[in-house]
Design a protein around this motif. Structure first.
Motif, PDB file in Angstrom:
ATOM      1  N   ALA A 128     -12.593  45.292 -11.691  1.00  0.00           N
ATOM      2  CA  ALA A 128     -11.411  45.773 -12.399  1.00  0.00           C
ATOM      3  C   ALA A 128     -11.747  46.152 -13.837  1.00  0.00           C
ATOM      4  CB  ALA A 128     -10.323  44.704 -12.376  1.00  0.00           C
ATOM      5  N   ILE A 129     -12.520  45.319 -14.510  1.00  0.00           N
ATOM      6  CA  ILE A 129     -12.861  45.582 -15.912  1.00  0.00           C
ATOM      7  C   ILE A 129     -13.704  46.837 -16.040  1.00  0.00           C
ATOM      8  CG2 ILE A 129     -14.187  44.706 -17.886  1.00  0.00           C
ATOM      9  CD1 ILE A 129     -13.320  41.891 -17.066  1.00  0.00           C
ATOM     10  N   LYS A 130     -14.683  46.990 -15.171  1.00  0.00           N
ATOM     11  CA  LYS A 130     -15.566  48.162 -15.261  1.00  0.00           C
ATOM     12  C   LYS A 130     -14.840  49.441 -14.845  1.00  0.00           C
ATOM     13  CE  LYS A 130     -19.163  48.040 -16.474  1.00  0.00           C
ATOM     14  NZ  LYS A 130     -19.680  48.100 -17.855  1.00  0.00           N
ATOM     15  N   THR A 131     -14.011  49.340 -13.797  1.00  0.00           N
ATOM     16  CA  THR A 131     -13.306  50.534 -13.325  1.00  0.00           C
ATOM     17  C   THR A 131     -12.320  51.051 -14.359  1.00  0.00           C
ATOM     18  OG1 THR A 131     -13.481  49.718 -11.039  1.00  0.00           O
ATOM     19  CG2 THR A 131     -11.861  51.453 -11.472  1.00  0.00           C
ATOM     20  N   LEU A 132     -11.648  50.111 -15.035  1.00  0.00           N
ATOM     21  CA  LEU A 132     -10.603  50.486 -15.974  1.00  0.00           C
ATOM     22  C   LEU A 132     -11.067  50.474 -17.420  1.00  0.00           C
ATOM     23  CD1 LEU A 132      -7.749  48.386 -14.349  1.00  0.00           C
ATOM     24  CD2 LEU A 132      -8.436  50.714 -13.812  1.00  0.00           C
ATOM     25  N   SER A 133     -12.342  50.184 -17.627  1.00  0.00           N
ATOM     26  CA  SER A 133     -12.907  50.125 -18.992  1.00  0.00           C
ATOM     27  C   SER A 133     -12.091  49.195 -19.888  1.00  0.00           C
ATOM     28  CB  SER A 133     -12.967  51.529 -19.612  1.00  0.00           C
ATOM     29  OG  SER A 133     -13.765  52.382 -18.834  1.00  0.00           O
ATOM     30  N   LEU A 134     -11.777  48.023 -19.364  1.00  0.00           N
ATOM     31  CA  LEU A 134     -10.980  47.063 -20.126  1.00  0.00           C
ATOM     32  C   LEU A 134     -11.800  46.388 -21.224  1.00  0.00           C
ATOM     33  CD1 LEU A 134      -8.936  45.380 -17.244  1.00  0.00           C
ATOM     34  CD2 LEU A 134      -8.248  47.252 -18.738  1.00  0.00           C
ATOM     35  N   ILE A 135     -13.076  46.119 -20.928  1.00  0.00           N
ATOM     36  CA  ILE A 135     -13.986  45.539 -21.929  1.00  0.00           C
ATOM     37  C   ILE A 135     -15.268  46.356 -21.878  1.00  0.00           C
ATOM     38  CG2 ILE A 135     -15.210  43.471 -22.728  1.00  0.00           C
ATOM     39  CD1 ILE A 135     -13.209  41.764 -21.222  1.00  0.00           C
ATOM     40  N   GLU A 136     -15.439  47.252 -22.814  1.00  0.00           N
ATOM     41  CA  GLU A 136     -16.553  48.190 -22.738  1.00  0.00           C
ATOM     42  C   GLU A 136     -17.898  47.535 -23.010  1.00  0.00           C
ATOM     43  OE1 GLU A 136     -16.023  51.781 -24.802  1.00  0.00           O
ATOM     44  OE2 GLU A 136     -14.113  52.243 -23.868  1.00  0.00           O
ATOM     45  N   GLN A 137     -17.890  46.345 -23.673  1.00  0.00           N
ATOM     46  CA  GLN A 137     -19.152  45.693 -23.988  1.00  0.00           C
ATOM     47  C   GLN A 137     -19.721  44.925 -22.793  1.00  0.00           C
ATOM     48  OE1 GLN A 137     -16.288  45.119 -25.835  1.00  0.00           O
ATOM     49  NE2 GLN A 137     -16.770  46.818 -27.211  1.00  0.00           N
ATOM     50  N   LEU A 138     -18.916  44.686 -21.755  1.00  0.00           N
ATOM     51  CA  LEU A 138     -19.359  43.934 -20.593  1.00  0.00           C
ATOM     52  C   LEU A 138     -20.450  44.705 -19.852  1.00  0.00           C
ATOM     53  CD1 LEU A 138     -18.853  41.480 -18.681  1.00  0.00           C
ATOM     54  CD2 LEU A 138     -17.250  42.949 -17.447  1.00  0.00           C
ATOM     55  N   GLN A 139     -21.551  44.001 -19.514  1.00  0.00           N
ATOM     56  CA  GLN A 139     -22.668  44.670 -18.852  1.00  0.00           C
ATOM     57  C   GLN A 139     -22.907  44.177 -17.430  1.00  0.00           C
ATOM     58  OE1 GLN A 139     -26.281  44.999 -21.148  1.00  0.00           O
ATOM     59  NE2 GLN A 139     -25.188  45.120 -23.094  1.00  0.00           N
ATOM     60  N   THR A 140     -22.882  42.856 -17.207  1.00  0.00           N
ATOM     61  CA  THR A 140     -23.203  42.319 -15.887  1.00  0.00           C
ATOM     62  C   THR A 140     -22.081  41.423 -15.383  1.00  0.00           C
ATOM     63  OG1 THR A 140     -24.328  40.346 -16.719  1.00  0.00           O
ATOM     64  CG2 THR A 140     -25.652  42.343 -16.465  1.00  0.00           C
ATOM     65  N   GLU A 141     -22.028  41.258 -14.070  1.00  0.00           N
ATOM     66  CA  GLU A 141     -21.015  40.397 -13.461  1.00  0.00           C
ATOM     67  C   GLU A 141     -21.205  38.942 -13.865  1.00  0.00           C
ATOM     68  OE1 GLU A 141     -19.933  39.040  -8.942  1.00  0.00           O
ATOM     69  OE2 GLU A 141     -20.088  41.211  -9.307  1.00  0.00           O
ATOM     70  N   ALA A 142     -22.469  38.556 -14.155  1.00  0.00           N
ATOM     71  CA  ALA A 142     -22.748  37.172 -14.544  1.00  0.00           C
ATOM     72  C   ALA A 142     -22.058  36.787 -15.841  1.00  0.00           C
ATOM     73  CB  ALA A 142     -24.252  36.966 -14.682  1.00  0.00           C
ATOM     74  N   GLN A 143     -21.623  37.786 -16.611  1.00  0.00           N
ATOM     75  CA  GLN A 143     -20.949  37.495 -17.876  1.00  0.00           C
ATOM     76  C   GLN A 143     -19.485  37.094 -17.692  1.00  0.00           C
ATOM     77  OE1 GLN A 143     -22.665  41.346 -19.788  1.00  0.00           O
ATOM     78  NE2 GLN A 143     -22.026  40.040 -21.504  1.00  0.00           N
ATOM     79  N   ILE A 144     -18.970  37.224 -16.482  1.00  0.00           N
ATOM     80  CA  ILE A 144     -17.588  36.839 -16.195  1.00  0.00           C
ATOM     81  C   ILE A 144     -17.564  35.390 -15.727  1.00  0.00           C
ATOM     82  CG2 ILE A 144     -15.547  37.301 -14.797  1.00  0.00           C
ATOM     83  CD1 ILE A 144     -16.099  39.503 -16.683  1.00  0.00           C
ATOM     84  N   SER A 145     -16.806  34.565 -16.428  1.00  0.00           N
ATOM     85  CA  SER A 145     -16.623  33.160 -16.040  1.00  0.00           C
ATOM     86  C   SER A 145     -15.170  32.955 -15.646  1.00  0.00           C
ATOM     87  CB  SER A 145     -16.998  32.228 -17.194  1.00  0.00           C
ATOM     88  OG  SER A 145     -16.733  30.886 -16.857  1.00  0.00           O
ATOM     89  N   ILE A 146     -14.944  32.577 -14.389  1.00  0.00           N
ATOM     90  CA  ILE A 146     -13.598  32.404 -13.860  1.00  0.00           C
ATOM     91  C   ILE A 146     -13.329  30.917 -13.640  1.00  0.00           C
ATOM     92  CG2 ILE A 146     -12.038  32.889 -11.944  1.00  0.00           C
ATOM     93  CD1 ILE A 146     -12.640  35.316 -13.636  1.00  0.00           C
ATOM     94  N   LEU A 147     -12.219  30.439 -14.194  1.00  0.00           N
ATOM     95  CA  LEU A 147     -11.784  29.064 -13.968  1.00  0.00           C
ATOM     96  C   LEU A 147     -10.480  29.097 -13.182  1.00  0.00           C
ATOM     97  CD1 LEU A 147     -13.458  28.937 -16.808  1.00  0.00           C
ATOM     98  CD2 LEU A 147     -12.511  26.629 -16.869  1.00  0.00           C
TER      99      LEU A 147
END
Length: 669
Positions: A128-147
């Motif tokens: 979702a973030i990459k498709t919608l360019s919600l956070i342009e600095q995000l590079q890899t999926e490993a950077q997403i932490s879900i609780l």
């Protein structure tokens, strides 16, 4: 021929699993949209992207990533930001039962495989973030932490983690519910949410970028997230942390006990060497820090784990949800009490007099210590966990400590929070070093906070030294206790001062006799507990007539009980005590409005205590004014009513003579 068949089976299994996961991703998207999770997710992304203004997001029902992309591209324009993070953390509240209705497999993953479920949510959020360019600095999926934060779990025994039963299941890595009372709490410290590592070999492709991201997992220690012996999976060179990308969060360690343990702290002998209270450790992180208060009863949802601290292993729970448990009394009382209430309805004084007369008949003979038993009942019903509550403390002056101790031990067991304080320990909270190796301060609850919303029975005050008595007096006046935490001693830069509310009634006695102290086992038979619990939850209001009577007596007494050296002998809290006594008598009478009759009982009890301490005043109330003679039948109850009516008339004359300007009801029926 076997190898191709085996390969085909593996491929089929892989595609089946891939199809199942893809379906779960679509269900996640549908659930987040219906539950409002998408709107919150976009808001969290805006915070990371540095957007200062709010944008109204209109969400429509979506079921695929492409549909979500089309909706957001029409209404959302990302802002530029130069700030970058190693880990972007998102908290998602989720109702597992609602998810299970949409897809049973996904619901099962959330309940029994929360780590894998978080990974699927991670993938959806990254797309979702990459498709919608919600956070342009995000590079890899490993950077997403879900609780994942479940709002509740199914009300089934398999989801309840019993802390008093063996075995303690900390190996399943799934969500459990548990209940307990917080008895120790550490200060808030920092931990590493996530960190970025780079390969030290400059020619390696992984010497830059965000290939190696480590995040905290439930039950993991700090060394599991950050240390210096990680190696590159590509070239086996050492990895080095990029310190400017380390993400820190708040951590708080809380010690809890099973609520059933309180039953062992009631009216038993003072010799406690054979008692050992087993605590369990919970970790509160980030927005859950400071969500607990010492002494409160909580229901938690979390993942059990085993934390290694040197040679010792500690079972703990990584908390995902915290809910305060409030004890609700019964919504009715027994038929016998209702029958007694109807029999005594002709007088506002008879019902409580009858209760006091027969109360604790298993411990003391009926008809004895009636004034004391009435005071005990009033204190019992005037207990609650509200900071602005009306408290009723008891100090009994006696030479018969054996009977009084038995009576008080019996009485505190009528409440869920009745604590007998052992004289060898501290009444109020103390500070010590956290036993988990953090070196930070930990506040220990002690008796007063364990008795929150109930009674703390501290026994014979004659055995306490001056400093403890002064501290007790200070707490009784302010209903708070203050702890000083020196920063240097506990690894903090600055000193701290923590103020903790003390929401309990205190009972004690003073032994004026010469007989040696004795301890006996208490009677295990309890009666009247549901009466007490019903009455203490009644909400009562003060009538204008009762308020005028109390204020008139208070003003007149301040003028009468005064000397030229010390001024008035009435403390500033006397008015509050009178109101509290009046409300307690109203509750005990199972009424909701404080009448003059309730105020009269309060005044007589209060004046009796003043007479014992300072001698008689112009009001001339005897110490046994509330129960002037034995109660045996209706005739004696009628005689008591006449006596109390005479006391009421005498009180009005006293107010008229010594309290000019105070309005009172002068009706002389």
């Amino acid at each position: 021929m076997l190898i191709p068949k085996f390969s085909l089976r593996v491929q089929r299994s892989f595609w089946k699993m891939h199809k199942e996961i893809q379906k779960m991703k679509e269900i996640i998207l549908v659930y987040l949209d219906r539950s409002g999770g998408l709107e919150k997710f976009v808001h969290d992304c805006k915070k990371y992207n540095g957007i200062a203004h709010s944008v109204a997001i209109l969400l429509t029902l979506v079921s695929t990533v492409k549909q979500m992309s089309d909706v957001f591209k029409m209404i959302f324009a990302p802002a530029d930001s130069k700030q970058s993070y190693a880990v972007y953390r998102f908290v998602i509240s989720i109702n597992p039962c609602d998810v299970a209705e949409l897809d049973a497999t996904l619901g099962n993953y959330i309940l029994h495989k929360p780590m894998k479920a978080a990974g699927i949510f991670q993938s959806v959020c990254f797309i979702a973030i990459k498709t919608l360019s919600l956070i342009e600095q995000l590079q890899t999926e490993a950077q997403i932490s879900i609780l994942l934060r479940p709002t509740h779990l199914p009300p089934l025994p398999s989801y309840v983690l019993s802390l008093s039963a063996f075995p303690f299941n900390y190996t399943s890595q799934r969500f459990y519910m548990s209940e307990g009372i917080a008895i120790a709490m550490g200060t808030v410290t920092k931990y590493t949410q996530g960190a970025r590592f780079l390969c030290t070999e400059e020619t390696c492709p992984f010497s830059e970028g965000f290939r190696y991201i480590r995040v905290h997992l439930p039950g993991a220690t700090e060394s599991a997230t950050v240390r210096n012996d990680f190696v590159c999976s590509l070239c086996s060179s050492p990895l080095q942390e990029d310190m400017k990308f380390r993400v820190l969060g708040d951590k708080q360690i809380v010690e809890m006990i099973d609520a059933k343990v309180l039953n062992a702290l009631k009216g038993y002998s003072d010799h406690r060497s054979h008692f050992r209270i087993q605590t369990f450790t919970v970790f509160l992180r980030d927005e859950l820090a400071n969500r607990m208060t010492i002494g409160n009863h909580y229901k938690i949802i979390g993942i059990p784990a085993c934390v290694q601290n040197g040679p010792q292993a500690t079972a703990c729970i990584e908390v995902s949800s915290v809910q305060l448990c409030k004890a609700n009394g019964p919504s009715f009382i027994g038929e016998n009490f209702m029958y007694l209430l109807s029999l005594t309805s002709s007088s506002c004084w008879r019902f409580t007099a009858t209760l006091a007369n027969i109360f604790a008949s298993q411990v003391v003979p009926p008809g004895t210590y009636n004034t004391l038993k009435l005071a005990i009942l009033l204190s019992l019903v005037q207990t609650c966990e509200i900071e602005s509550a009306d408290y009723l403390d008891l100090l009994i002056v006696t030479s018969d400590t054996l009977i009084i101790d038995r009576l008080l031990n019996y009485s505190i067991c009528l409440l869920p929070r009745g604590i007998r304080h052992p004289s060898s320990s501290e009444i109020f909270p103390s500070v010590s070093k956290d036993k988990h190796g953090t070196g930070s301060a930990s506040i220990q609850a002690c008796s007063a906070l364990l008795a929150q919303g109930g009674i703390c029975y501290i026994g014979d005050l004659s055995s306490y030294k001056k400093d403890k008595l002064e501290l007790l007096q200070s707490v009784l006046e302010s209903r708070t206790t203050t702890l000083f935490i020196p920063g240097k001693k506990y690894g903090e830069e600055a000193d701290q001062q923590v103020t903790i509310p003390v929401q309990t009634n205190f009972w004690s006695y003073v032994d004026v006799g010469s007989s040696p102290k004795k301890h006996i086992a208490r009677d295990s038979i309890l009666i009247g507990q549901m009466f007490i619990l019903f009455a203490k939850n009644l909400h009562v209001e003060l009538s204008s007539e009762a308020e005028s009577l109390i204020q008139g007596y208070y003003l007149a007494s301040r003028r009468v009980r005064r000397d030229s050296v010390h001024g008035s002998k009435l403390s500033a809290s006397a008015l509050k005590i009178l109101i509290s006594l009046s409300k307690a008598h109203t509750k005990l009478s199972l009424r909701k409005k404080v009448l003059e009759e309730d105020a009269l009982i309060a005044i007589l009890l209060f004046e009796s205590s003043l007479t014992l301490k300072h001698g008689k005043s112009a009001l001339c109330i005897e110490p046994n004014a509330v129960f002037p003679f034995d109660l045996s039948d209706e005739n004696t109850l009628q005689q008591r009513d006449m006596h109390l009516a005479q006391c009421h008339h005498q009180l009005l004359q006293f107010i008229g003579a010594y309290g000019p300007g105070a309005y009172v009801n002068t009706n002389e029926e």
